[in-house]
Design a protein around this motif. Structure first.
Motif, PDB file in Angstrom:
ATOM      1  N   ASP A  64       7.117  41.078  50.215  1.00 44.94           N
ATOM      2  CA  ASP A  64       6.950  42.526  50.038  1.00 44.94           C
ATOM      3  C   ASP A  64       8.270  43.261  50.253  1.00 44.94           C
ATOM      4  O   ASP A  64       8.530  44.281  49.624  1.00 44.94           O
ATOM      5  CB  ASP A  64       5.909  43.058  51.024  1.00 44.94           C
ATOM      6  N   ILE A  65       9.077  42.740  51.167  1.00 42.27           N
ATOM      7  CA  ILE A  65      10.408  43.268  51.427  1.00 42.27           C
ATOM      8  C   ILE A  65      11.355  42.078  51.414  1.00 42.27           C
ATOM      9  O   ILE A  65      11.074  41.045  52.029  1.00 42.27           O
ATOM     10  CB  ILE A  65      10.486  43.993  52.787  1.00 42.27           C
ATOM     11  N   LEU A  66      12.479  42.219  50.725  1.00 45.68           N
ATOM     12  CA  LEU A  66      13.368  41.075  50.515  1.00 45.68           C
ATOM     13  C   LEU A  66      14.821  41.497  50.639  1.00 45.68           C
ATOM     14  O   LEU A  66      15.254  42.469  50.003  1.00 45.68           O
ATOM     15  CB  LEU A  66      13.119  40.483  49.120  1.00 45.68           C
ATOM     16  N   VAL A  67      15.577  40.772  51.452  1.00 45.22           N
ATOM     17  CA  VAL A  67      17.025  40.939  51.552  1.00 45.22           C
ATOM     18  C   VAL A  67      17.684  39.864  50.708  1.00 45.22           C
ATOM     19  O   VAL A  67      17.363  38.676  50.840  1.00 45.22           O
ATOM     20  CB  VAL A  67      17.489  40.824  53.015  1.00 45.22           C
ATOM     21  N   LEU A  68      18.590  40.272  49.844  1.00 42.93           N
ATOM     22  CA  LEU A  68      19.379  39.339  49.052  1.00 42.93           C
ATOM     23  C   LEU A  68      20.814  39.373  49.558  1.00 42.93           C
ATOM     24  O   LEU A  68      21.443  40.432  49.599  1.00 42.93           O
ATOM     25  CB  LEU A  68      19.365  39.729  47.566  1.00 42.93           C
ATOM     26  N   ASN A  69      21.342  38.227  49.957  1.00 46.01           N
ATOM     27  CA  ASN A  69      22.761  38.082  50.265  1.00 46.01           C
ATOM     28  C   ASN A  69      23.461  37.395  49.101  1.00 46.01           C
ATOM     29  O   ASN A  69      22.841  36.649  48.340  1.00 46.01           O
ATOM     30  CB  ASN A  69      22.979  37.264  51.538  1.00 46.01           C
ATOM     31  N   GLU A  70      24.752  37.653  48.969  1.00 45.86           N
ATOM     32  CA  GLU A  70      25.577  37.092  47.891  1.00 45.86           C
ATOM     33  C   GLU A  70      25.071  37.487  46.509  1.00 45.86           C
ATOM     34  O   GLU A  70      25.056  36.687  45.573  1.00 45.86           O
ATOM     35  CB  GLU A  70      25.751  35.574  48.037  1.00 45.86           C
ATOM     36  N   PHE A  71      24.683  38.750  46.385  1.00 46.55           N
ATOM     37  CA  PHE A  71      24.404  39.376  45.095  1.00 46.55           C
ATOM     38  C   PHE A  71      25.545  40.369  44.900  1.00 46.55           C
ATOM     39  O   PHE A  71      25.594  41.412  45.557  1.00 46.55           O
ATOM     40  CB  PHE A  71      23.045  40.089  45.125  1.00 46.55           C
ATOM     41  N   ASP A  72      26.483  40.048  44.021  1.00 42.33           N
ATOM     42  CA  ASP A  72      27.701  40.843  43.902  1.00 42.33           C
ATOM     43  C   ASP A  72      27.403  42.331  43.730  1.00 42.33           C
ATOM     44  O   ASP A  72      26.469  42.718  43.005  1.00 42.33           O
ATOM     45  CB  ASP A  72      28.531  40.363  42.714  1.00 42.33           C
ATOM     46  N   TYR A  73      28.224  43.139  44.394  1.00 42.42           N
ATOM     47  CA  TYR A  73      28.074  44.587  44.282  1.00 42.42           C
ATOM     48  C   TYR A  73      28.706  45.059  42.978  1.00 42.42           C
ATOM     49  O   TYR A  73      29.925  45.042  42.804  1.00 42.42           O
ATOM     50  CB  TYR A  73      28.735  45.295  45.468  1.00 42.42           C
ATOM     51  N   VAL A  74      27.857  45.430  42.047  1.00 43.46           N
ATOM     52  CA  VAL A  74      28.257  45.994  40.758  1.00 43.46           C
ATOM     53  C   VAL A  74      27.388  47.215  40.521  1.00 43.46           C
ATOM     54  O   VAL A  74      26.383  47.423  41.217  1.00 43.46           O
ATOM     55  CB  VAL A  74      28.087  44.974  39.607  1.00 43.46           C
ATOM     56  N   PRO A  75      27.736  48.080  39.583  1.00 42.24           N
ATOM     57  CA  PRO A  75      26.878  49.234  39.315  1.00 42.24           C
ATOM     58  C   PRO A  75      25.427  48.816  39.100  1.00 42.24           C
ATOM     59  O   PRO A  75      25.154  47.796  38.454  1.00 42.24           O
ATOM     60  CB  PRO A  75      27.488  49.844  38.049  1.00 42.24           C
ATOM     61  N   ALA A  76      24.500  49.590  39.658  1.00 42.51           N
ATOM     62  CA  ALA A  76      23.080  49.204  39.652  1.00 42.51           C
ATOM     63  C   ALA A  76      22.567  48.918  38.248  1.00 42.51           C
ATOM     64  O   ALA A  76      21.800  47.964  38.045  1.00 42.51           O
ATOM     65  CB  ALA A  76      22.241  50.300  40.313  1.00 42.51           C
ATOM     66  N   GLU A  77      22.990  49.722  37.273  1.00 41.91           N
ATOM     67  CA  GLU A  77      22.488  49.540  35.910  1.00 41.91           C
ATOM     68  C   GLU A  77      23.021  48.265  35.269  1.00 41.91           C
ATOM     69  O   GLU A  77      22.493  47.810  34.249  1.00 41.91           O
ATOM     70  CB  GLU A  77      22.820  50.758  35.045  1.00 41.91           C
TER      71      GLU A  77
END
Length: 381
Positions: A64-77
């Protein structure tokens, strides 16, 4: 006077997953600095099989709630919205689609160039070990929160810019055999504690506010006898240990200009790849004990898996491992106050079980496993 209506308990599943969705899974090493910042965007657009596998695991476990690590920070779109729309919203190998109406992303310190020779190799490159946190490009190893429940946007706190020097008793690295600081004085004045960031993201679950405390401390390796990464890892974890105790958190300030830690009697979950283990000799002594033995943290029961146990059958800790490199690194630690643990686990099928192929190699999905805890949020007793 009428008695207030009782608050009904709410059950939900909270998970963390280091998804290994950074450029090193999509590009050769010699192209990471020049091309890494756009690699995730291109991989998402191409229906990359590794990302499909990550989505399949999430659809199967259904947090229901999920933390993702190592998902590169890029513009949301170009990043998280594509993952939600083109992967999680579509069935992966027969799994039901899953929808997360709410998400949070923010910048991280990895790959942010510094002007200093932080690794003391005689060359200030601005990237890799000379970035404010190791990274080949800004935004590498970013973080995301996904939620089926609304976020209290105005109450979110980020601590990306908190300075390491401002932690009382900080474990400042020293040059081996001396009392001389490893980092130049000018660098120490600017050095952020967080290798990525620290986030306090309140999630509104029915009548309850649940504070999701998210981070991804640096691995305590890839350094030398000065132990600069091990010491930073310790203090990144200590940050949460202090944040949870009002009498220890007065020194803390966030990026929004607010001071102090979490107020008393709050429901929380510390979640993320903490890069710390009771087994590791690389960690600074007592690092993960700061949370596992914390009076406000409900550290038991420990999530386990049959796959982890089978992966290292002679290790008594193997069932608790959350990474293919045979350590418990990823944690979902709820508060003692206002929560009850129903059950927990690590997604790690044994060889021959359904979906075991998904965890066969880092290139297939990740070198980490999804860790989940089913919680019941309850009124104060």
């Amino acid at each position: 006077m009428a008695k207030p209506e009782p608050v009904e308990p709410v059950s939900l599943r909270v998970a963390t997953f280091n998804v290994s969705m950074d450029a090193s899974n999509y590009l050769p090493n010699d192209k990471l600095v020049a091309e890494g910042a756009g690699a995730l965007t291109h991989a998402l657009a191409d229906q990359h099989p590794q990302i499909q596998a990550i989505a399949e695991i999430i659809q199967h476990v259904r947090p229901d709630i999920l933390v993702l690590n190592e998902f590169d920070y890029v513009p949301a779109e170009q990043g998280i919205e594509v993952f939600l729309k083109d992967y999680l919203a579509h069935s992966q190998r027969g799994e039901s689609p899953i929808d997360y109406p709410y998400y949070f992303i923010a910048p991280v310190n990895t790959g942010e160039p510094s002007p200093f020779d932080l690794d003391q190799d005689g060359h200030a490159s601005g990237v890799g070990n000379d970035a404010w946190a190791y990274g080949n490009y800004p935004g590498q190893y970013g973080m995301v929160v996904l939620s089926k429940y609304p976020l209290a946007d105005d109450a979110i706190r980020t601590f990306r810019n908190f300075k390491w020097k401002d932690m009382p008793g900080a474990l400042q690295p020293l040059k081996p055999g001396t009392q001389e600081p490893w980092y130049p004085a000018a660098a120490w004045q600017e050095f952020p504690l967080s290798s990525k960031s620290h986030w306090d993201v309140p999630v509104m679950v029915g009548d309850f506010a649940l504070h999701l405390l998210v981070s991804h401390p640096t691995p305590p390796v890839f350094d030398g006898p000065e132990d600069r990464n091990g010491r930073r890892n310790h203090d990144e974890i200590r940050f949460w240990a202090d944040y949870l105790q009002p009498h220890l958190s007065d020194y803390i300030y966030d990026d929004q200009g607010r001071s102090g830690g979490l107020a008393p009697q709050q429901r929380f979950v510390v979640a993320g790849d903490l890069n710390a283990s009771v087994e590791s000799t690389d960690n600074y002594p007592g690092t993960i004990a700061q949370l596992l033995q914390h009076p406000a943290v409900q550290a038991e029961p420990t999530p386990t898996s049959a796959g982890g146990s089978a992966h290292t059958p002679n290790n008594p800790h193997a069932a608790t491992h959350t990474a293919g490199w045979r350590k418990r690194a990823d944690y979902v630690l709820p508060s003692v106050y206002g929560t009850r643990v129903i059950q927990s686990g690590v997604f790690w099928p044994t060889v021959g079980q359904p979906k075991a192929d998904l965890v066969s190699a880092r290139q297939r999905s990740s070198d980490h496993r999804l860790v989940w805890v089913d919680l019941q949020l309850i009124a104060a007793e």
